[in-house]
Design a protein around this motif. Sequence first.
Motif, PDB file in Angstrom:
ATOM      1  N   UNK A 107       0.769  -1.106  -0.038  1.00 56.46           N
ATOM      2  CA  UNK A 107       0.215   0.058   0.070  1.00 56.46           C
ATOM      3  C   UNK A 107       0.879   1.348  -0.025  1.00 56.46           C
ATOM      4  N   UNK A 108       0.186   2.425   0.514  1.00 55.27           N
ATOM      5  CA  UNK A 108       0.830   3.730   0.657  1.00 55.27           C
ATOM      6  C   UNK A 108       2.108   3.709   1.207  1.00 55.27           C
ATOM      7  N   UNK A 109       2.178   3.087   2.203  1.00 53.86           N
ATOM      8  CA  UNK A 109       3.379   3.174   3.109  1.00 53.86           C
ATOM      9  C   UNK A 109       4.184   1.855   3.109  1.00 53.86           C
ATOM     10  N   UNK A 110       5.798   1.810   3.270  1.00 56.24           N
ATOM     11  CA  UNK A 110       6.424   0.542   3.358  1.00 56.24           C
ATOM     12  C   UNK A 110       6.393  -0.237   4.594  1.00 56.24           C
ATOM     13  N   UNK A 111       6.335   0.680   5.799  1.00 57.31           N
ATOM     14  CA  UNK A 111       6.322  -0.148   7.047  1.00 57.31           C
ATOM     15  C   UNK A 111       5.520   0.496   8.169  1.00 57.31           C
ATOM     16  N   UNK A 112       4.986  -0.190   9.009  1.00 63.08           N
ATOM     17  CA  UNK A 112       4.089   0.223  10.056  1.00 63.08           C
ATOM     18  C   UNK A 112       4.782  -0.072  11.609  1.00 63.08           C
ATOM     19  N   UNK A 113       5.088   0.857  12.176  1.00 64.72           N
ATOM     20  CA  UNK A 113       5.943   0.505  13.542  1.00 64.72           C
ATOM     21  C   UNK A 113       4.967   0.739  14.605  1.00 64.72           C
ATOM     22  N   UNK A 114       4.941   0.183  15.642  1.00 61.39           N
ATOM     23  CA  UNK A 114       4.462   0.205  17.067  1.00 61.39           C
ATOM     24  C   UNK A 114       5.545   0.636  17.919  1.00 61.39           C
ATOM     25  N   UNK A 115       5.415   2.018  18.467  1.00 62.01           N
ATOM     26  CA  UNK A 115       6.364   2.701  19.238  1.00 62.01           C
ATOM     27  C   UNK A 115       5.751   2.693  20.662  1.00 62.01           C
ATOM     28  N   UNK A 116       6.683   2.699  21.394  1.00 63.02           N
ATOM     29  CA  UNK A 116       6.401   2.803  22.974  1.00 63.02           C
ATOM     30  C   UNK A 116       7.298   3.890  23.618  1.00 63.02           C
ATOM     31  N   UNK A 117       6.956   4.870  24.341  1.00 64.90           N
ATOM     32  CA  UNK A 117       7.666   5.906  24.962  1.00 64.90           C
ATOM     33  C   UNK A 117       7.254   6.397  26.405  1.00 64.90           C
ATOM     34  N   UNK A 118       7.861   6.942  27.107  1.00 66.35           N
ATOM     35  CA  UNK A 118       7.638   7.369  28.328  1.00 66.35           C
ATOM     36  C   UNK A 118       6.726   8.498  28.232  1.00 66.35           C
ATOM     37  N   UNK A 119       6.894   9.670  27.286  1.00 66.89           N
ATOM     38  CA  UNK A 119       6.029  10.731  27.115  1.00 66.89           C
ATOM     39  C   UNK A 119       6.350  11.362  25.599  1.00 66.89           C
ATOM     40  N   UNK A 120       5.766  12.441  25.303  1.00 65.09           N
ATOM     41  CA  UNK A 120       5.643  12.781  24.215  1.00 65.09           C
ATOM     42  C   UNK A 120       7.076  13.549  23.692  1.00 65.09           C
ATOM     43  N   UNK A 121       7.786  14.012  24.747  1.00 69.41           N
ATOM     44  CA  UNK A 121       9.280  14.358  24.754  1.00 69.41           C
ATOM     45  C   UNK A 121      10.078  13.154  24.223  1.00 69.41           C
ATOM     46  N   UNK A 122      10.022  12.146  24.760  1.00 66.74           N
ATOM     47  CA  UNK A 122      10.762  10.726  24.514  1.00 66.74           C
ATOM     48  C   UNK A 122      10.366  10.533  23.063  1.00 66.74           C
ATOM     49  N   UNK A 123       9.212  10.454  22.851  1.00 66.43           N
ATOM     50  CA  UNK A 123       8.623  10.046  21.306  1.00 66.43           C
ATOM     51  C   UNK A 123       9.283  11.027  20.300  1.00 66.43           C
ATOM     52  N   UNK A 124       9.193  12.223  20.640  1.00 61.22           N
ATOM     53  CA  UNK A 124       9.925  13.241  19.614  1.00 61.22           C
ATOM     54  C   UNK A 124      11.294  12.957  19.559  1.00 61.22           C
ATOM     55  N   UNK A 125      11.998  12.644  20.655  1.00 59.13           N
ATOM     56  CA  UNK A 125      13.498  12.470  20.445  1.00 59.13           C
ATOM     57  C   UNK A 125      13.859  11.539  19.615  1.00 59.13           C
ATOM     58  N   UNK A 126      13.063  10.323  19.849  1.00 53.21           N
ATOM     59  CA  UNK A 126      13.339   9.363  19.165  1.00 53.21           C
ATOM     60  C   UNK A 126      12.962   9.480  17.520  1.00 53.21           C
ATOM     61  N   UNK A 127      11.821  10.156  17.345  1.00 56.48           N
ATOM     62  CA  UNK A 127      11.546  10.441  15.948  1.00 56.48           C
ATOM     63  C   UNK A 127      12.629  11.212  15.273  1.00 56.48           C
ATOM     64  N   UNK A 128      12.807  12.421  15.869  1.00 51.70           N
ATOM     65  CA  UNK A 128      13.880  13.330  15.261  1.00 51.70           C
ATOM     66  C   UNK A 128      15.319  12.865  15.203  1.00 51.70           C
ATOM     67  N   UNK A 129      15.748  12.041  16.270  1.00 52.74           N
ATOM     68  CA  UNK A 129      17.362  11.937  16.383  1.00 52.74           C
ATOM     69  C   UNK A 129      17.424  10.358  15.871  1.00 52.74           C
ATOM     70  N   UNK A 130      16.462   9.450  15.757  1.00 50.24           N
ATOM     71  CA  UNK A 130      16.667   8.026  15.343  1.00 50.24           C
ATOM     72  C   UNK A 130      15.949   7.772  13.993  1.00 50.24           C
ATOM     73  N   UNK A 131      14.557   7.673  14.099  1.00 50.55           N
ATOM     74  CA  UNK A 131      13.729   7.370  13.098  1.00 50.55           C
ATOM     75  C   UNK A 131      13.960   8.163  11.763  1.00 50.55           C
ATOM     76  N   UNK A 132      13.993   9.485  11.851  1.00 49.51           N
ATOM     77  CA  UNK A 132      14.110  10.217  10.439  1.00 49.51           C
ATOM     78  C   UNK A 132      15.437  10.292   9.981  1.00 49.51           C
TER      79      UNK A 132
END
Length: 157
Positions: A107-132
């Motif tokens: 379909x439209x995207x290649x992968x679907x990830x299920x992510x766990x984080x302590x809070x939004x700040x931890x998620x943003x850190x993962x997204x910006x510094x790792x995932x992207x």
Amino acid sequence: MVKITPQLDAIDRRMLRALQRDGRLSVVALAEQVGLSPTPCQRRLRRLEEGGVIGRYAAVLDPGRVGLPLQAFVMVALSSHAEEVVEGFQKALSARPEVLAAYAMSGEMDYLLHILAADFEAYADFAMRALLRMPGVKETKSSFVLAALKPPGEVPV
């Protein structure tokens, strides 16, 4: 070596349902629940394990109670499907503890990830510094879990 999936009869299916409810059952308790004596029950259990029907035994944790209440599902599109890009992305992904599960999708995207984080700040850190920054990541779309209406459960056997 290719594993041949064993044929499942009614007793195998009862065993699998019982083990999904309580993976800590002893062979004796399992045998009682499914109407077998322990020795044939142990043989069947070993066959199911060796055939890959039972992949592993694990405890089911509540992410919120272990300090990871924020859950997100992230769709990822890669810039290229070249083998080295895909392998690099998958290798980088497997090294990240925030990624509870990852699926290659059609379909439209290649992968679907299920992510766990302590809070939004931890998620943003993962997204910006790792995932992207992972190899080949072109685009991501994140959705946050508001409530788990039907969390992962038993496989219907």
